[in-house]
Design a protein around this motif. Structure first.
Motif, PDB file in Angstrom:
ATOM      1  N   THR A   1      -6.788   1.814  -9.222  1.00 58.38           N
ATOM      2  CA  THR A   1      -6.829   3.027  -9.024  1.00 58.38           C
ATOM      3  C   THR A   1      -7.361   4.052  -9.952  1.00 58.38           C
ATOM      4  OG1 THR A   1      -4.597   3.749  -9.632  1.00 58.38           O
ATOM      5  CG2 THR A   1      -4.800   2.993  -7.259  1.00 58.38           C
TER       6      THR A   1
ATOM      7  N   ASN B   1      -9.297   0.708  -0.029  1.00 57.58           N
ATOM      8  CA  ASN B   1      -7.884   0.529  -0.222  1.00 57.58           C
ATOM      9  C   ASN B   1      -7.085   1.692   0.179  1.00 57.58           C
ATOM     10  OD1 ASN B   1      -5.508   0.500  -1.988  1.00 57.58           O
ATOM     11  ND2 ASN B   1      -5.515  -1.173  -0.884  1.00 57.58           N
TER      12      ASN B   1
ATOM     13  N   ARG C   1      -7.876  -9.342  -2.837  1.00 57.41           N
ATOM     14  CA  ARG C   1      -7.783  -7.778  -2.814  1.00 57.41           C
ATOM     15  C   ARG C   1      -9.090  -7.167  -2.953  1.00 57.41           C
ATOM     16  NH1 ARG C   1      -3.332  -5.714  -5.855  1.00 57.41           N
ATOM     17  NH2 ARG C   1      -4.796  -3.842  -6.219  1.00 57.41           N
TER      18      ARG C   1
ATOM     19  N   GLY D   1      -9.170  -5.471  -6.996  1.00 59.42           N
ATOM     20  CA  GLY D   1      -9.039  -4.080  -6.530  1.00 59.42           C
ATOM     21  C   GLY D   1     -10.109  -3.273  -7.083  1.00 59.42           C
TER      22      GLY D   1
ATOM     23  N   ARG E   1     -13.314  -3.992  -5.573  1.00 57.96           N
ATOM     24  CA  ARG E   1     -13.427  -3.103  -4.219  1.00 57.96           C
ATOM     25  C   ARG E   1     -13.815  -1.877  -4.454  1.00 57.96           C
ATOM     26  NH1 ARG E   1      -8.898  -3.168   0.504  1.00 57.96           N
ATOM     27  NH2 ARG E   1     -10.259  -1.379   1.913  1.00 57.96           N
TER      28      ARG E   1
ATOM     29  N   SER F   1     -11.544  -7.831  -1.171  1.00 63.58           N
ATOM     30  CA  SER F   1     -11.500  -7.589   0.601  1.00 63.58           C
ATOM     31  C   SER F   1     -13.018  -7.261   0.870  1.00 63.58           C
ATOM     32  CB  SER F   1     -10.857  -6.117   0.776  1.00 63.58           C
ATOM     33  OG  SER F   1     -10.789  -5.844   2.166  1.00 63.58           O
TER      34      SER F   1
ATOM     35  N   ASN G   1       0.744  -1.120   0.131  1.00 64.16           N
ATOM     36  CA  ASN G   1      -0.124  -0.008   0.049  1.00 64.16           C
ATOM     37  C   ASN G   1       0.814   1.333  -0.115  1.00 64.16           C
ATOM     38  OD1 ASN G   1      -2.596  -1.219  -0.074  1.00 64.16           O
ATOM     39  ND2 ASN G   1      -2.734  -1.552   2.023  1.00 64.16           N
TER      40      ASN G   1
ATOM     41  N   THR H   1      -5.748   3.364  -3.063  1.00 54.50           N
ATOM     42  CA  THR H   1      -6.954   4.262  -3.786  1.00 54.50           C
ATOM     43  C   THR H   1      -7.560   5.504  -3.209  1.00 54.50           C
ATOM     44  OG1 THR H   1      -8.620   2.843  -3.075  1.00 54.50           O
ATOM     45  CG2 THR H   1      -7.507   2.227  -4.966  1.00 54.50           C
TER      46      THR H   1
ATOM     47  N   GLU I   1      -4.846   0.495   7.756  1.00 50.25           N
ATOM     48  CA  GLU I   1      -5.845  -0.129   6.816  1.00 50.25           C
ATOM     49  C   GLU I   1      -6.899  -0.731   7.389  1.00 50.25           C
ATOM     50  OE1 GLU I   1      -2.639  -0.633   6.900  1.00 50.25           O
ATOM     51  OE2 GLU I   1      -1.716  -1.235   4.976  1.00 50.25           O
TER      52      GLU I   1
END
Lengths: 239, 239
Positions: B145, A142, B49, B20, B23, B51, A17, A145, A114
């Motif tokens: 991202t 995240n 990821r 990601g 998420r 999550s 991260n 992000t 986190e």
């Protein structure tokens, strides 16, 4: 044009991260990364996820406490996912970017852990909270992000300013730093004890409210000096 | 309100990025994920990821070609990092979100490969290109991202439409009135006289600065009461 902006990551668990945050920053033209007690740093995983932004990792400043990370900052904005007991001035990411470029102050954006974000105490050190408007049922972004969203809004704002320089606020006195604020609040707490105003059963709540009040006003250094003068005058009179 | 929006990931190499992206989508209230020939899917890394957004992975539609992914779409917006030979209608992320909600068309946002983005042919299938305004020297965002930025702008636009307003932190105490401010400042001026802080030659300037400071903070009534309490405590101690 972005030299006054730092990204502060507090107690990051996953080095990936940190790398992802560095990449997001560099994509958006930010360069100052401050790490408060990262769990693992430096790390190969961070370099890998930084994907070409490892120069930001090399120049990252690592400190032990949030206080150190923001001591010379005049505007501190903390990311928050939750409602807090004591309401705090709240911005959305766009508003936070506007504020950053409006004043041109030495500015920190502070990102928490986190799993748990920032503690209440850490959030109380911030002038403003910024909330990325996630859906309530699944609100935790995240870390990298989240940095991306803030960095993106800062970039959009910078670009909207075009070639025109930052409009410096015409305030005649420099803004107070976090360190000056801390010292003044300590002084205030001592004096409130001396004059027996502080309820020994609930001193923290009162001091939190004072911190919120004075931070909200974004005090300048002259005002800070004036308050310190008042506190000293009270001490003299009450002895 | 977001049922007309799908996120299309083309030929994604790293399953972590798919997770990601899921998420980021769920954080921002999006749910329709379409994967065009992903290298690895399903995958444990994607679930990890994601999550908590693995429901989006479970319901993701996997197809072989971009054509299939967008066949029923009325508006297709492709992400692009580079200038193309043939100029295309180009939006920034904010404009792309405006367009999406303005028309309410069945809309796809198409994201390319981690290393090479979308091909020219794929980009030409898009009505518009959207460019996330990264710095030229380091322009390639991480895939997840990039999805986050677009999803964030869609969310901001949706919220601005008033469907489900951002949950503003509700201040828990009413704002102080002008009259309360005046009384507090009078009280303060008296106390500053008693403790011999006020310079009799220039009292007005100091009081003006205090007024500016406290008004700027837009004090609430509890804070006002707290300050009055402090002033009263000083008076008691100093007599």
């Amino acid at each position: 044009m972005t030299e006054n902006i730092r990204i502060v990551l507090v107690n990051t668990s996953h080095p990936g991260n940190i790398g992802g945050a560095a990449r997001a920053m560099k994509n958006m033209g930010l360069s100052k990364l401050v790490l408060v007690s990262p769990k693992v740093f430096p790390s190969e995983e961070a370099v890998s996820r930084a994907s070409g932004a490892s120069d930001l990792l090399d120049s990252a400043v690592v400190v032990d406490t949030l206080e150190e990370a923001i001591s010379d900052c005049q505007l501190v904005i903390g990311t928050s996912a939750r409602e807090r007991h004591i309401p705090w001035p709240l911005l959305d990411p766009r508003e936070s970017a506007e504020l950053t470029y409006k004043e041109g102050l030495e500015t920190a954006f502070v990102f928490g852990r986190e799993d748990r974000g920032l503690t209440n105490e850490e959030l109380q050190r911030c002038h403003y909270h910024v909330h990325i408007p996630s859906v309530e049922a699944f609100s935790s972004l995240n870390l990298a992000t989240a940095v991306q969203v803030i960095a993106y809004e800062l970039r959009m704002k910078l670009l909207s300013l075009g070639d025109s320089p930052i409009v410096q606020s015409k305030w005649d006195v420099p803004a107070a730093t976090s360190e000056q604020m801390d010292h003044m609040l300590e002084h205030l707490e001592n004096v409130l004890g001396e004059i027996e105003f502080l309820d020994p059963k609930a001193p923290r709540q009162v001091m939190t409210r004072f911190r919120r009040l004075y931070q909200r006003a974004q005090m300048d250094q002259q005002e800070m000096g004036m308050l310190r003068g008042v506190l000293t005058a009270i001490e003299k009179q009450c002895r």
